[in-house]
Scaffold this motif. Structure first.
Motif, PDB file in Angstrom:
ATOM      1  N   ILE A  21       0.848  -1.184   0.000  1.00 43.21           N
ATOM      2  CA  ILE A  21       0.000   0.000   0.000  1.00 43.21           C
ATOM      3  C   ILE A  21       0.882   1.232   0.000  1.00 43.21           C
ATOM      4  CG2 ILE A  21      -1.897  -1.157   1.212  1.00 43.21           C
ATOM      5  CD1 ILE A  21      -0.972   0.215   3.778  1.00 43.21           C
ATOM      6  N   THR A  22       0.260   2.395  -0.137  1.00 44.14           N
ATOM      7  CA  THR A  22       1.017   3.644  -0.098  1.00 44.14           C
ATOM      8  C   THR A  22       1.142   4.128   1.344  1.00 44.14           C
ATOM      9  OG1 THR A  22      -0.938   5.058  -0.332  1.00 44.14           O
ATOM     10  CG2 THR A  22       0.098   4.264  -2.360  1.00 44.14           C
ATOM     11  N   VAL A  23       2.120   5.002   1.566  1.00 46.38           N
ATOM     12  CA  VAL A  23       2.290   5.606   2.893  1.00 46.38           C
ATOM     13  C   VAL A  23       1.049   6.425   3.243  1.00 46.38           C
ATOM     14  CG1 VAL A  23       3.619   7.294   4.218  1.00 46.38           C
ATOM     15  CG2 VAL A  23       4.807   5.625   2.785  1.00 46.38           C
ATOM     16  N   ARG A  24       0.464   7.071   2.245  1.00 45.76           N
ATOM     17  CA  ARG A  24      -0.746   7.858   2.486  1.00 45.76           C
ATOM     18  C   ARG A  24      -1.885   6.974   2.979  1.00 45.76           C
ATOM     19  NH1 ARG A  24      -3.748  11.706  -2.051  1.00 45.76           N
ATOM     20  NH2 ARG A  24      -5.434  12.446  -0.681  1.00 45.76           N
ATOM     21  N   THR A  25      -2.014   5.798   2.373  1.00 43.53           N
ATOM     22  CA  THR A  25      -3.062   4.860   2.805  1.00 43.53           C
ATOM     23  C   THR A  25      -2.788   4.376   4.222  1.00 43.53           C
ATOM     24  OG1 THR A  25      -3.481   4.131   0.543  1.00 43.53           O
ATOM     25  CG2 THR A  25      -4.172   2.647   2.312  1.00 43.53           C
ATOM     26  N   LEU A  26      -1.528   4.101   4.532  1.00 43.40           N
ATOM     27  CA  LEU A  26      -1.162   3.660   5.872  1.00 43.40           C
ATOM     28  C   LEU A  26      -1.521   4.730   6.908  1.00 43.40           C
ATOM     29  CD1 LEU A  26       0.155   1.810   7.922  1.00 43.40           C
ATOM     30  CD2 LEU A  26       2.402   2.643   7.173  1.00 43.40           C
ATOM     31  N   ARG A  27      -1.222   5.987   6.596  1.00 39.06           N
ATOM     32  CA  ARG A  27      -1.575   7.075   7.512  1.00 39.06           C
ATOM     33  C   ARG A  27      -3.092   7.135   7.711  1.00 39.06           C
ATOM     34  NH1 ARG A  27       2.547  10.399   4.744  1.00 39.06           N
ATOM     35  NH2 ARG A  27       4.344  10.622   6.142  1.00 39.06           N
ATOM     36  N   PHE A  28      -3.825   6.944   6.602  1.00 38.66           N
ATOM     37  CA  PHE A  28      -5.289   6.981   6.688  1.00 38.66           C
ATOM     38  C   PHE A  28      -5.802   5.863   7.588  1.00 38.66           C
ATOM     39  CE2 PHE A  28      -9.377   5.428   4.950  1.00 38.66           C
ATOM     40  CZ  PHE A  28     -10.166   6.547   5.204  1.00 38.66           C
ATOM     41  N   TYR A  29      -5.253   4.664   7.446  1.00 34.95           N
ATOM     42  CA  TYR A  29      -5.668   3.534   8.290  1.00 34.95           C
ATOM     43  C   TYR A  29      -5.359   3.814   9.756  1.00 34.95           C
ATOM     44  CZ  TYR A  29      -6.309   0.583   4.126  1.00 34.95           C
ATOM     45  OH  TYR A  29      -6.737   0.042   2.944  1.00 34.95           O
ATOM     46  N   ARG A  30      -4.203   4.435   9.991  1.00 35.48           N
ATOM     47  CA  ARG A  30      -3.826   4.735  11.370  1.00 35.48           C
ATOM     48  C   ARG A  30      -4.762   5.776  11.971  1.00 35.48           C
ATOM     49  NH1 ARG A  30       2.205   6.746  12.547  1.00 35.48           N
ATOM     50  NH2 ARG A  30       1.291   8.768  12.044  1.00 35.48           N
ATOM     51  N   GLU A  31      -5.131   6.795  11.168  1.00 40.55           N
ATOM     52  CA  GLU A  31      -6.055   7.828  11.644  1.00 40.55           C
ATOM     53  C   GLU A  31      -7.432   7.231  11.937  1.00 40.55           C
ATOM     54  OE1 GLU A  31      -5.957  10.641   8.498  1.00 40.55           O
ATOM     55  OE2 GLU A  31      -3.946  11.411   8.996  1.00 40.55           O
ATOM     56  N   ARG A  32      -7.829   6.251  11.143  1.00 45.59           N
ATOM     57  CA  ARG A  32      -9.133   5.598  11.357  1.00 45.59           C
ATOM     58  C   ARG A  32      -9.062   4.546  12.461  1.00 45.59           C
ATOM     59  NH1 ARG A  32     -12.899   5.535   7.124  1.00 45.59           N
ATOM     60  NH2 ARG A  32     -14.111   4.251   8.583  1.00 45.59           N
ATOM     61  N   LYS A  33      -7.884   4.385  13.059  1.00 46.61           N
ATOM     62  CA  LYS A  33      -7.656   3.423  14.141  1.00 46.61           C
ATOM     63  C   LYS A  33      -7.911   1.983  13.690  1.00 46.61           C
ATOM     64  CE  LYS A  33      -8.632   6.774  17.785  1.00 46.61           C
ATOM     65  NZ  LYS A  33      -9.422   7.099  18.994  1.00 46.61           N
ATOM     66  N   LEU A  34      -7.597   1.721  12.412  1.00 46.58           N
ATOM     67  CA  LEU A  34      -7.699   0.359  11.898  1.00 46.58           C
ATOM     68  C   LEU A  34      -6.503  -0.482  12.318  1.00 46.58           C
ATOM     69  CD1 LEU A  34      -9.034   1.106   8.320  1.00 46.58           C
ATOM     70  CD2 LEU A  34     -10.290   0.035  10.176  1.00 46.58           C
ATOM     71  N   ILE A  35      -5.419   0.174  12.709  1.00 49.19           N
ATOM     72  CA  ILE A  35      -4.247  -0.524  13.228  1.00 49.19           C
ATOM     73  C   ILE A  35      -3.855   0.102  14.563  1.00 49.19           C
ATOM     74  CG2 ILE A  35      -3.402  -1.124  10.927  1.00 49.19           C
ATOM     75  CD1 ILE A  35      -1.322   1.089  11.204  1.00 49.19           C
ATOM     76  N   GLN A  36      -3.149  -0.659  15.356  1.00 50.00           N
ATOM     77  CA  GLN A  36      -2.704  -0.176  16.664  1.00 50.00           C
ATOM     78  C   GLN A  36      -1.606   0.883  16.492  1.00 50.00           C
ATOM     79  OE1 GLN A  36      -3.808  -1.051  19.813  1.00 50.00           O
ATOM     80  NE2 GLN A  36      -5.473  -2.089  18.748  1.00 50.00           N
ATOM     81  N   PRO A  37      -1.460   1.800  17.450  1.00 51.50           N
ATOM     82  CA  PRO A  37      -0.385   2.798  17.361  1.00 51.50           C
ATOM     83  C   PRO A  37       0.986   2.116  17.327  1.00 51.50           C
ATOM     84  CG  PRO A  37      -1.978   3.404  19.061  1.00 51.50           C
ATOM     85  CD  PRO A  37      -2.300   1.997  18.643  1.00 51.50           C
TER      86      PRO A  37
END
Length: 217
Positions: A21-37
């Motif tokens: 995936i892209t870094v932008r997508t990863l940031r989006f997933y993190r903001e949506r709390k789809l992954i742990q900090p």
């Protein structure tokens, strides 16, 4: 990529590349709390194999038609699920075989019925527990029967509701057997040896009860 014992860790760019995936997508997933900090070390964020497994799960669920909102609810239920150690109690089941599944494999088993509500109900019932990036079902037989009933068109929510009722009756039947052993001062070893007899009685009585009910239909 860093090494911490046998645990692999990734910077954000490395994790995104590994997950496809892209870094932008990863940031989006993190903001949506789809992954742990991530783990922080100064200004550097370190991600590990658990994050990578979750990202691959998200991609797999998206391919299967799940929405991001649904995945977020699944992730929340998954993150707050019971640990497999709590699920199995003091030891593994003596006869039932636990099954390890990835979240996407569980989605494949139940299809559209693998909703956040049903996952939460299965976690509460004690059918499911979590172990790192995997889900553990407490019994291969119960998983297969549940899946077969869903394939027959019975909603998973109704299957789980029925399972809860069966659980209550099964506990009462186990009490009958335990009381019988206790009344006659049988040892735990005796009770274990006589366990198949108790199961045979329950199986025969259930078969006869089903005969009576089906004749009424």
């Amino acid at each position: 990529m860093a090494e911490d014992g046998e645990r692999r860790e990734y910077r954000m760019e490395e994790l995104a590349k590994e997950a496809g995936i892209t870094v932008r997508t990863l940031r989006f997933y993190r903001e949506r709390k789809l992954i742990q900090p991530p783990r922080r070390e100064g200004r550097i964020a370190w991600y590990d194999e658990t994050h990578l497994a979750r990202l691959r799960t998200i991609s797999a669920l998206l391919e299967r038609g799940h929405t991001l909102s649904g995945i977020a609810e699944l992730a929340e239920a998954f993150d707050h699920g019971r640990d497999v150690g709590d699920l199995l109690g003091l030891g593994a089941p003596t006869e039932e075989i636990p099954v390890r599944l990835t979240p996407e494999a569980l989605a494949d088993v139940f299809g559209a019925e693998a909703t956040p509500e049903n996952l939460a109900a299965a976690l509460e019932l004690g059918y499911l527990g979590t172990d790192g990036g995997e889900i553990v079902h407490i019994s291969r037989r119960l998983l297969d029967v549940s899946a077969a009933l869903v394939r027959e068109g019975i909603p998973l929510a109704d299957v789980l509701a029925a399972a809860r009722r069966v659980r209550d009756h099964a506990e009462a039947l186990a009490d009958v057997f335990a009381d019988l052993m206790s009344t006659h001062h049988r040892s735990p070893e005796d009770a274990e040896r006589l366990r198949p007899l108790a199961k045979s009685v329950v199986d025969a009585e259930l078969s006869l009860a089903l005969d009576r009910r089906l004749r009424e239909v």
